[in-house]
Every structure is written in C-alpha cells, then in structure tokens.
Design a protein around this motif. Structure first.
Motif, mmCIF file in Angstrom:
data_model
loop_
_atom_site.group_PDB
_atom_site.id
_atom_site.type_symbol
_atom_site.label_atom_id
_atom_site.label_comp_id
_atom_site.label_asym_id
_atom_site.label_seq_id
_atom_site.Cartn_x
_atom_site.Cartn_y
_atom_site.Cartn_z
ATOM 1 N N LYS A 1 0.832 -1.204 0.000
ATOM 2 C CA LYS A 1 0.000 0.000 0.000
ATOM 3 C C LYS A 1 0.867 1.254 0.000
ATOM 4 N N THR A 2 0.349 2.308 -0.620
ATOM 5 C CA THR A 2 1.038 3.598 -0.586
ATOM 6 C C THR A 2 0.747 4.285 0.751
ATOM 7 N N GLN B 1 -2.813 5.374 1.074
ATOM 8 C CA GLN B 1 -3.788 4.351 1.447
ATOM 9 C C GLN B 1 -3.720 4.048 2.940
ATOM 10 N N PRO C 1 -4.854 8.008 5.170
ATOM 11 C CA PRO C 1 -5.740 8.840 4.345
ATOM 12 C C PRO C 1 -5.648 10.323 4.731
#
Length: 75
Positions: free
Chosen positions: A2-3, A6, A9
């Motif tokens: 995941k970045t 992500q 948020p």
C-alpha cells in the motif's frame, strides 16, 4: 504494498527533496524521503495530541518500510 496515501488517508507530502531528521534524544540523524518525512511528521503530531493509535500506526509503518530509520528515530 500500500502507498502512504492508502495507509494514512489525507496525509500531505510537502517536501520535494530528501530531508535529514535528527533524533532529539540520541542526536543521531538519518535522511528520509519526502514521503517518509510526511509519515514521521504525522507520527510526531499524533504523539503531541495523545493519539496513540496514530503513533502506533506510524511506528509500525516505519518498522516495516524503513527499519534503519525506525532504529535511529523511534526505537
């Protein structure tokens, strides 16, 4: 994988170049990518306001994504 967007948020990346960050307790320093600086700033902000779930999330992210920075700055 995941970045950071992500995992965190709403996080913002303001730096465009790597930044050297110093551990205020040990005096050790390490260079972080702009994305890592954003996560570090998020973590330290969470620490200031008592959001310990956010602190844990940041620590977990560093321990998996940059163990060397974790050891220098957060361990």
């Amino acid at each position: 994988m995941k970045t950071i967007f992500q995992v965190f948020p709403g996080i913002q990346v303001y730096d465009t170049e790597p930044v050297t960050v110093r551990n205020p307790f040990s005096g050790e320093s390490i260079e972080l990518t702009p994305e890592e600086v954003s996560v570090y700033d998020y973590l330290k902000g969470c620490e200031l306001v008592g959001d310990y779930a956010g602190v844990r999330k940041g620590i977990d992210w560093f321990s998996r994504n940059n163990p060397e920075a974790y050891m220098v700055l957060l361990d």
